[in-house]
Design a protein around this motif. Structure first.
Motif, short mmCIF file in Angstrom:
data_model
loop_
_atom_site.label_atom_id
_atom_site.label_comp_id
_atom_site.label_asym_id
_atom_site.label_seq_id
_atom_site.Cartn_x
_atom_site.Cartn_y
_atom_site.Cartn_z
N SER A 89 0.81 -1.22 0.00
CA SER A 89 0.00 0.00 0.00
C SER A 89 0.84 1.27 0.00
CB SER A 89 -0.95 -0.01 1.20
OG SER A 89 -0.25 -0.25 2.41
N PHE A 90 2.13 1.17 -0.36
CA PHE A 90 3.03 2.29 -0.62
C PHE A 90 3.47 3.03 0.65
CE2 PHE A 90 -0.10 2.71 -4.37
CZ PHE A 90 0.41 1.58 -4.99
N HIS B 252 5.70 16.36 -7.51
CA HIS B 252 4.31 15.94 -7.44
C HIS B 252 4.03 15.22 -6.11
CE1 HIS B 252 4.64 16.74 -11.74
NE2 HIS B 252 3.33 16.72 -11.80
N TYR B 253 2.79 15.37 -5.65
CA TYR B 253 2.35 14.70 -4.42
C TYR B 253 1.77 13.33 -4.77
CZ TYR B 253 3.00 19.19 -2.10
OH TYR B 253 3.56 20.33 -1.60
N PRO B 254 1.72 12.40 -3.79
CA PRO B 254 1.21 11.06 -4.07
C PRO B 254 -0.15 11.04 -4.77
CG PRO B 254 2.26 11.08 -1.94
CD PRO B 254 2.26 12.51 -2.42
N THR B 255 -1.06 11.94 -4.38
CA THR B 255 -2.39 11.95 -4.99
C THR B 255 -2.36 12.38 -6.45
OG1 THR B 255 -2.74 14.20 -4.14
CG2 THR B 255 -3.61 12.36 -2.83
N SER C 35 -0.01 8.02 -10.35
CA SER C 35 -0.69 6.73 -10.49
C SER C 35 -0.16 5.75 -9.45
CB SER C 35 -0.44 6.17 -11.88
OG SER C 35 0.92 5.80 -12.04
N GLY C 36 -0.84 4.60 -9.32
CA GLY C 36 -0.39 3.58 -8.38
C GLY C 36 1.01 3.10 -8.70
N GLY C 37 1.29 2.90 -9.98
CA GLY C 37 2.62 2.44 -10.39
C GLY C 37 3.69 3.47 -10.06
#
Length: 233
Positions: free
Chosen positions: A99-100, A143-146, A149-151
């Motif tokens: 889940s990163f 860039h922020y996590p949101t 993309s998931g990858g």
């Protein structure tokens, strides 16, 4: 903390884990004995609920054994306090979760630089930028996590895990939340980083093709080792 040099980087002796459940104590791991050598890539496989992720957590000092020993790089993790464990992980382990676990209020660059800053590295941001470039995300540094993309988030998580050059790299289903194409790219990246940094990789996975890329496969069922392609090696 001085880490003695040894060919064995992880060693478990009759390690057990019992957790409290709604109906009483539940045996999660039932006597795990295992030695992992420097530079190995080890796939932990088995059905859901077999104890794979719990075993990885023991190896990382994120869970304490109910009995037995867990030794990493010559240190008995079960005898260390929480602060000492945190310092040990910071200097010796990189952990990649499914889940990163990125910090949402930090940019990609800040997320990767975080463990380096905590370790007191004067060049934390330069090294973080280099790691983002290595995973193909130099252009996403701000860039922020949101906004990713998931990858991309998983690539940031990988960059963060390897930035301090850990001797041990632990990954728990690192492609579990990704589509097949993105997951394959992450796997290539993971093994590439492990090889280039000379880390020992322990990987939890359900995927047979991913496990097959490891130099050794350890099969877990019902909290016990039922197969080990490296046994006796």
């Amino acid at each position: 903390m001085v880490t003695p040099k040894t060919d064995i980087v992880l060693s478990l002796a009759d390690a057990r884990l019992t957790l409290d459940g709604n109906a009483g104590p539940v045996e999660i791991l039932r006597g795990i004995s295992l030695k992992i050598n420097r530079g190995e890539s080890v796939g932990l496989t088995g059905p859901s609920g077999s104890g794979k992720s719990s075993l990885l957590m023991l190896m990382g000092g994120l869970e304490r054994p109910s009995a037995g020993e867990v030794n990493a790089l010559g240190h008995d993790l079960s005898m260390m306090g929480e602060d000492a464990l945190a310092r040990f992980r910071r200097g010796n382990m990189g952990i990649v979760f499914q889940s990163f676990h990125l910090v949402p209020t930090m940019t990609a660059l800040e997320n990767v630089a975080l463990p380096l800053e905590i370790a007191g590295a004067a060049d934390a941001y330069d090294r973080a930028e280099a790691e983002l470039e290595a995973v193909g995300l130099g252009h996403r540094r701000n860039h922020y996590p949101t906004e990713m993309s998931g990858g991309e988030q998983q690539r940031v998580a990988l960059a963060r895990a390897v930035a301090p050059r850990p001797e041990i790299l632990l990954a728990d289903e690192p492609t579990g939340n990704l589509d097949a194409k993105t997951g394959a790219a992450i796997v290539d990246l993971l093994f590439g980083l492990q090889a280039s940094h000379g880390a020992t990789l322990i990987l939890v996975t359900h995927a047979a093709d991913l496990a097959a890329r490891c130099s050794r496969v350890v099969q877990i069922a019902d909290g016990q080792i039922v197969g080990d392609s490296g046994a006796g090696a």
